[in-house]
Design a protein around this motif. Sequence first.
Motif, PDB file in Angstrom:
ATOM      1  N   LEU A 265      -0.076  10.781   1.675  1.00  0.00           N
ATOM      2  CA  LEU A 265      -1.109   9.696   1.120  1.00  0.00           C
ATOM      3  C   LEU A 265      -0.741   8.254   1.601  1.00  0.00           C
ATOM      4  O   LEU A 265      -1.410   7.412   1.853  1.00  0.00           O
ATOM      5  N   PHE A 266       0.769   8.313   2.124  1.00  0.00           N
ATOM      6  CA  PHE A 266       1.330   6.897   2.502  1.00  0.00           C
ATOM      7  C   PHE A 266       0.558   6.819   3.826  1.00  0.00           C
ATOM      8  O   PHE A 266       0.182   5.700   4.183  1.00  0.00           O
ATOM      9  N   LEU A 267       0.337   7.766   4.721  1.00  0.00           N
ATOM     10  CA  LEU A 267       0.020   7.800   6.009  1.00  0.00           C
ATOM     11  C   LEU A 267      -1.666   7.415   5.964  1.00  0.00           C
ATOM     12  O   LEU A 267      -2.019   6.982   6.811  1.00  0.00           O
ATOM     13  N   ILE A 268      -2.516   8.028   4.959  1.00  0.00           N
ATOM     14  CA  ILE A 268      -3.790   7.745   4.841  1.00  0.00           C
ATOM     15  C   ILE A 268      -3.887   6.130   4.564  1.00  0.00           C
ATOM     16  O   ILE A 268      -4.860   5.405   5.035  1.00  0.00           O
ATOM     17  N   ILE A 269      -3.115   5.696   3.523  1.00  0.00           N
ATOM     18  CA  ILE A 269      -3.203   4.265   3.406  1.00  0.00           C
ATOM     19  C   ILE A 269      -2.921   3.306   4.645  1.00  0.00           C
ATOM     20  O   ILE A 269      -3.784   2.563   4.825  1.00  0.00           O
ATOM     21  N   ALA A 270      -1.820   3.719   5.043  1.00  0.00           N
ATOM     22  CA  ALA A 270      -1.553   3.065   6.357  1.00  0.00           C
ATOM     23  C   ALA A 270      -2.516   3.043   7.354  1.00  0.00           C
ATOM     24  O   ALA A 270      -2.762   1.769   8.233  1.00  0.00           O
ATOM     25  N   ASN A 271      -3.246   4.231   7.790  1.00  0.00           N
ATOM     26  CA  ASN A 271      -3.933   4.016   8.630  1.00  0.00           C
ATOM     27  C   ASN A 271      -5.423   3.850   8.491  1.00  0.00           C
ATOM     28  O   ASN A 271      -6.322   3.999   9.451  1.00  0.00           O
ATOM     29  N   SER A 272      -5.663   3.523   7.247  1.00  0.00           N
ATOM     30  CA  SER A 272      -7.288   3.141   6.896  1.00  0.00           C
ATOM     31  C   SER A 272      -7.331   1.620   7.530  1.00  0.00           C
ATOM     32  O   SER A 272      -6.563   0.677   7.470  1.00  0.00           O
ATOM     33  N   PHE A 283      -3.124   1.746  -3.492  1.00  0.00           N
ATOM     34  CA  PHE A 283      -2.007   1.460  -3.941  1.00  0.00           C
ATOM     35  C   PHE A 283      -1.894   1.843  -5.541  1.00  0.00           C
ATOM     36  O   PHE A 283      -0.702   2.390  -6.131  1.00  0.00           O
ATOM     37  N   GLU A 284      -2.565   1.063  -6.307  1.00  0.00           N
ATOM     38  CA  GLU A 284      -2.621   1.327  -7.797  1.00  0.00           C
ATOM     39  C   GLU A 284      -2.817   2.754  -8.084  1.00  0.00           C
ATOM     40  O   GLU A 284      -2.069   3.240  -8.836  1.00  0.00           O
ATOM     41  N   PRO A 301      13.112   6.924   5.301  1.00  0.00           N
ATOM     42  CA  PRO A 301      13.663   5.563   4.625  1.00  0.00           C
ATOM     43  C   PRO A 301      12.543   4.451   4.621  1.00  0.00           C
ATOM     44  O   PRO A 301      12.614   3.748   3.748  1.00  0.00           O
ATOM     45  N   GLU A 302      11.719   4.411   5.709  1.00  0.00           N
ATOM     46  CA  GLU A 302      10.564   3.477   5.598  1.00  0.00           C
ATOM     47  C   GLU A 302       9.680   3.528   4.309  1.00  0.00           C
ATOM     48  O   GLU A 302       9.032   2.542   4.065  1.00  0.00           O
ATOM     49  N   LEU A 303       9.554   4.960   4.249  1.00  0.00           N
ATOM     50  CA  LEU A 303       8.435   5.141   3.089  1.00  0.00           C
ATOM     51  C   LEU A 303       9.035   4.759   1.661  1.00  0.00           C
ATOM     52  O   LEU A 303       8.559   4.507   0.935  1.00  0.00           O
ATOM     53  N   ASN A 304      10.352   4.754   1.641  1.00  0.00           N
ATOM     54  CA  ASN A 304      11.047   4.648   0.214  1.00  0.00           C
ATOM     55  C   ASN A 304      11.066   2.811   0.245  1.00  0.00           C
ATOM     56  O   ASN A 304      10.934   2.410  -0.821  1.00  0.00           O
ATOM     57  N   PHE A 305      11.093   2.202   1.316  1.00  0.00           N
ATOM     58  CA  PHE A 305      10.887   0.710   1.382  1.00  0.00           C
ATOM     59  C   PHE A 305       9.599   0.491   0.930  1.00  0.00           C
ATOM     60  O   PHE A 305       9.574  -0.571  -0.074  1.00  0.00           O
ATOM     61  N   PHE A 309       7.955  -1.581  -3.097  1.00  0.00           N
ATOM     62  CA  PHE A 309       7.075  -2.738  -3.304  1.00  0.00           C
ATOM     63  C   PHE A 309       5.727  -2.138  -4.032  1.00  0.00           C
ATOM     64  O   PHE A 309       5.091  -2.926  -4.961  1.00  0.00           O
ATOM     65  N   ILE A 310       5.430  -0.889  -3.695  1.00  0.00           N
ATOM     66  CA  ILE A 310       4.056  -0.388  -4.522  1.00  0.00           C
ATOM     67  C   ILE A 310       4.438  -0.345  -5.993  1.00  0.00           C
ATOM     68  O   ILE A 310       3.576  -0.622  -6.796  1.00  0.00           O
ATOM     69  N   MET A 311       5.625   0.307  -6.124  1.00  0.00           N
ATOM     70  CA  MET A 311       5.802   0.645  -7.863  1.00  0.00           C
ATOM     71  C   MET A 311       6.246  -0.523  -8.568  1.00  0.00           C
ATOM     72  O   MET A 311       5.935  -0.182  -9.665  1.00  0.00           O
ATOM     73  N   THR A 312       6.446  -1.757  -7.668  1.00  0.00           N
ATOM     74  CA  THR A 312       6.795  -2.874  -8.521  1.00  0.00           C
ATOM     75  C   THR A 312       5.523  -3.657  -8.347  1.00  0.00           C
ATOM     76  O   THR A 312       5.520  -4.921  -8.846  1.00  0.00           O
ATOM     77  N   LYS A 313       4.265  -3.263  -7.946  1.00  0.00           N
ATOM     78  CA  LYS A 313       2.972  -3.999  -7.982  1.00  0.00           C
ATOM     79  C   LYS A 313       2.818  -5.187  -7.018  1.00  0.00           C
ATOM     80  O   LYS A 313       2.121  -5.977  -7.080  1.00  0.00           O
ATOM     81  N   HIS A 314       3.810  -4.992  -5.997  1.00  0.00           N
ATOM     82  CA  HIS A 314       3.667  -6.188  -4.802  1.00  0.00           C
ATOM     83  C   HIS A 314       2.650  -5.642  -3.851  1.00  0.00           C
ATOM     84  O   HIS A 314       3.155  -5.376  -2.866  1.00  0.00           O
TER      85      HIS A 314
END
Length: 355
Positions: A265-272, A283-284, A301-305, A309-314
């Motif tokens: 799902l991270f990759l779908i978001i990043a590449n959309s 993100f929501e 590690p980059e996905l944890n980073f 931000f996603i989980m804190t709604k930034h």
Amino acid sequence: MYKISVIMPVYNAEKTLRRAIDSLITQNWKGDFEKDIEILMVDDNSSDNSLNIIKELSDKHSNIHYYSFDNNSGFGGRGRNKGISMAEGEYIVLMDNDDIYLQDALQTFYDAITETGSDIVLANYETDFFTHKRLYCPKGYNKNRTLNPTESKKMFEIITHNCSMAPWAKIYRKSFLQENNIKFVEDSQFDDADFFIKCMLASTQITILPNNYVYLYNTYDDSQVRIHDKSHFDARVKTMKNIDSMVESKGFSCKFFTRANLMELFLIIANSNESKEDTFSMFEDFREYQSNLGGLHYSRPELNFLNKFIMTKHYTISYYISKFYAVLYNNDLIRKAYRFRNNTSKKFIKEFYEN
């Protein structure tokens, strides 16, 4: 009745279709290939020359049959379901229209499933990146094994995490699929995972052949499975939720499986190429879905980073980070390196056995 029906959904595959079919009709088979093996191609209303190639092949070979839809679905599930419903074989083998089966594949499958009486036989496959071979169940399962995937929660977790969810590189007893009404979802790119989980939950006996390489999985930049937009994101989340409910209703868990697919799902978001507004909406939805699963830690590690931000709604920061990641992921060398790492990493397996 045929012994095996090989089903191939087809869409705009004029460049790869002949090679795929050649890999089937040149199989090392002990019997009469055209009497024993049925090849079913289901065209999803291709806009290129695929259908003409299919008709030509069908005219040349009595065991090659086809069906063509008059509209495009955008997903492979419909074609696979149609092929299974048309199949006259006792056993079902599935393949994609841009891959190939290695020369002893069908004989290996047939011998294993008839000797064991299993519902499904899972073999191994090669990929075209770094000529890497991906192993099923690499820790503790390096020998042929016949087992019940639902004999325990631990066994189910091991199988669903370590075995490929792709429908190919497997053979299925058709009566098993019919008796359990196992079908592909037809509105999601995640149809393979849904089908795999249904099969594992319904089966009482599967056979794993970790040392038999039967399939070559090819990667192409224009592959249809790499469409990234909000509609595909939404369909994937919906299917993942359905899988979670299905598994939990049987008293099982597939947390490693879910975590691995959240990374997709991270990759779908990043590449959309969606607008900021639609990306924020993804993100929501991602944050809400992940929150319901509890805290998760990813192997990258980059996905944890990004996830922090996603989980804190930034979401604004998340948006720009994801776009930077997209540049990296779409670099050919980096993309292949990640695929190689994903297929060789033992970290999840080590975690499972130690915890």
